[in-house]
Design a protein around this motif. Sequence first.
Motif, PDB file in Angstrom:
ATOM      1  N   TRP A   1       0.833  -1.167   0.000  1.00 52.14           N
ATOM      2  CA  TRP A   1       0.000   0.000   0.000  1.00 52.14           C
ATOM      3  C   TRP A   1       0.881   1.235   0.000  1.00 52.14           C
ATOM      4  CZ3 TRP A   1      -5.242  -0.463  -0.320  1.00 52.14           C
ATOM      5  CH2 TRP A   1      -5.782  -1.725  -0.071  1.00 52.14           C
ATOM      6  N   SER A   3       0.680   5.837  -0.473  1.00 52.56           N
ATOM      7  CA  SER A   3      -0.140   7.009  -0.756  1.00 52.56           C
ATOM      8  C   SER A   3      -0.115   7.236  -2.261  1.00 52.56           C
ATOM      9  CB  SER A   3       0.376   8.236  -0.002  1.00 52.56           C
ATOM     10  OG  SER A   3       1.646   8.620  -0.473  1.00 52.56           O
ATOM     11  N   PRO A   4      -1.165   7.796  -2.822  1.00 56.54           N
ATOM     12  CA  PRO A   4      -1.279   7.906  -4.281  1.00 56.54           C
ATOM     13  C   PRO A   4      -0.143   8.674  -4.952  1.00 56.54           C
ATOM     14  CG  PRO A   4      -3.371   8.391  -3.226  1.00 56.54           C
ATOM     15  CD  PRO A   4      -2.350   8.267  -2.137  1.00 56.54           C
ATOM     16  N   ASP A   5       0.491   9.604  -4.263  1.00 56.00           N
ATOM     17  CA  ASP A   5       1.526  10.424  -4.889  1.00 56.00           C
ATOM     18  C   ASP A   5       2.946  10.052  -4.476  1.00 56.00           C
ATOM     19  OD1 ASP A   5       1.174  11.215  -2.302  1.00 56.00           O
ATOM     20  OD2 ASP A   5       1.194  13.361  -2.714  1.00 56.00           O
ATOM     21  N   SER A  20      -6.914   5.526   4.667  1.00 53.98           N
ATOM     22  CA  SER A  20      -7.920   5.284   3.643  1.00 53.98           C
ATOM     23  C   SER A  20      -7.563   5.933   2.309  1.00 53.98           C
ATOM     24  CB  SER A  20      -9.287   5.781   4.120  1.00 53.98           C
ATOM     25  OG  SER A  20      -9.256   7.174   4.328  1.00 53.98           O
ATOM     26  N   ALA A  21      -6.613   6.876   2.295  1.00 57.48           N
ATOM     27  CA  ALA A  21      -6.198   7.516   1.050  1.00 57.48           C
ATOM     28  C   ALA A  21      -5.154   6.690   0.312  1.00 57.48           C
ATOM     29  CB  ALA A  21      -5.635   8.906   1.335  1.00 57.48           C
ATOM     30  N   TRP A  22      -4.650   5.655   0.934  1.00 59.30           N
ATOM     31  CA  TRP A  22      -3.618   4.831   0.305  1.00 59.30           C
ATOM     32  C   TRP A  22      -4.229   3.959  -0.788  1.00 59.30           C
ATOM     33  CZ3 TRP A  22       1.016   2.973   3.549  1.00 59.30           C
ATOM     34  CH2 TRP A  22       1.494   4.032   4.323  1.00 59.30           C
ATOM     35  N   VAL A  23      -3.397   3.590  -1.756  1.00 59.56           N
ATOM     36  CA  VAL A  23      -3.844   2.739  -2.856  1.00 59.56           C
ATOM     37  C   VAL A  23      -2.980   1.488  -2.909  1.00 59.56           C
ATOM     38  CG1 VAL A  23      -4.738   4.646  -4.240  1.00 59.56           C
ATOM     39  CG2 VAL A  23      -2.366   3.954  -4.506  1.00 59.56           C
ATOM     40  N   CYS A  24      -3.564   0.414  -3.403  1.00 60.76           N
ATOM     41  CA  CYS A  24      -2.847  -0.847  -3.555  1.00 60.76           C
ATOM     42  C   CYS A  24      -1.916  -0.733  -4.759  1.00 60.76           C
ATOM     43  CB  CYS A  24      -3.834  -1.985  -3.760  1.00 60.76           C
ATOM     44  SG  CYS A  24      -3.042  -3.582  -4.002  1.00 60.76           S
ATOM     45  N   ARG A  25      -0.626  -1.052  -4.567  1.00 57.19           N
ATOM     46  CA  ARG A  25       0.359  -0.955  -5.652  1.00 57.19           C
ATOM     47  C   ARG A  25       0.616  -2.289  -6.340  1.00 57.19           C
ATOM     48  NH1 ARG A  25       3.574   3.791  -6.198  1.00 57.19           N
ATOM     49  NH2 ARG A  25       2.254   5.424  -5.380  1.00 57.19           N
TER      50      ARG A  25
END
Length: 114
Positions: A1, A3-5, A20-25
């Motif tokens: 996981w 963060s998007p940036d 909750s702002a994190w994205v699966c990589r």
Amino acid sequence: WASPDTPVHQLSSESASVVSAWVCRGIYRGHGSRVWDANFVDAGGDGTSGVVTACEDSIVRLFGLDGALLRELRGHLTRGVRCVEVYLEARQKPVAEAAVVLVASGGEDGAVKL
């Protein structure tokens, strides 16, 4: 996981203030049962950067960061691998800049494999 940036190589617990702002990589598939442990590997320029996993199917696996299965390490008997740890042993220049990757695994068979 992540963060998007945040690029994958710059992850830290401070990377994002809201989980909750994190994205699966990435999702790594290939185990036949529950995964008990996972560790990152970054050995330098030799192509062994990725994730090492320990699984109830008694197999340690090394996945590339792209999700490709690179290696399967078999040797634990029947009851599962509970933990893995990665040690990078630096090589002396000019032989190579990449590190030697050592993986230790602990299994329910009572063995530690290196």
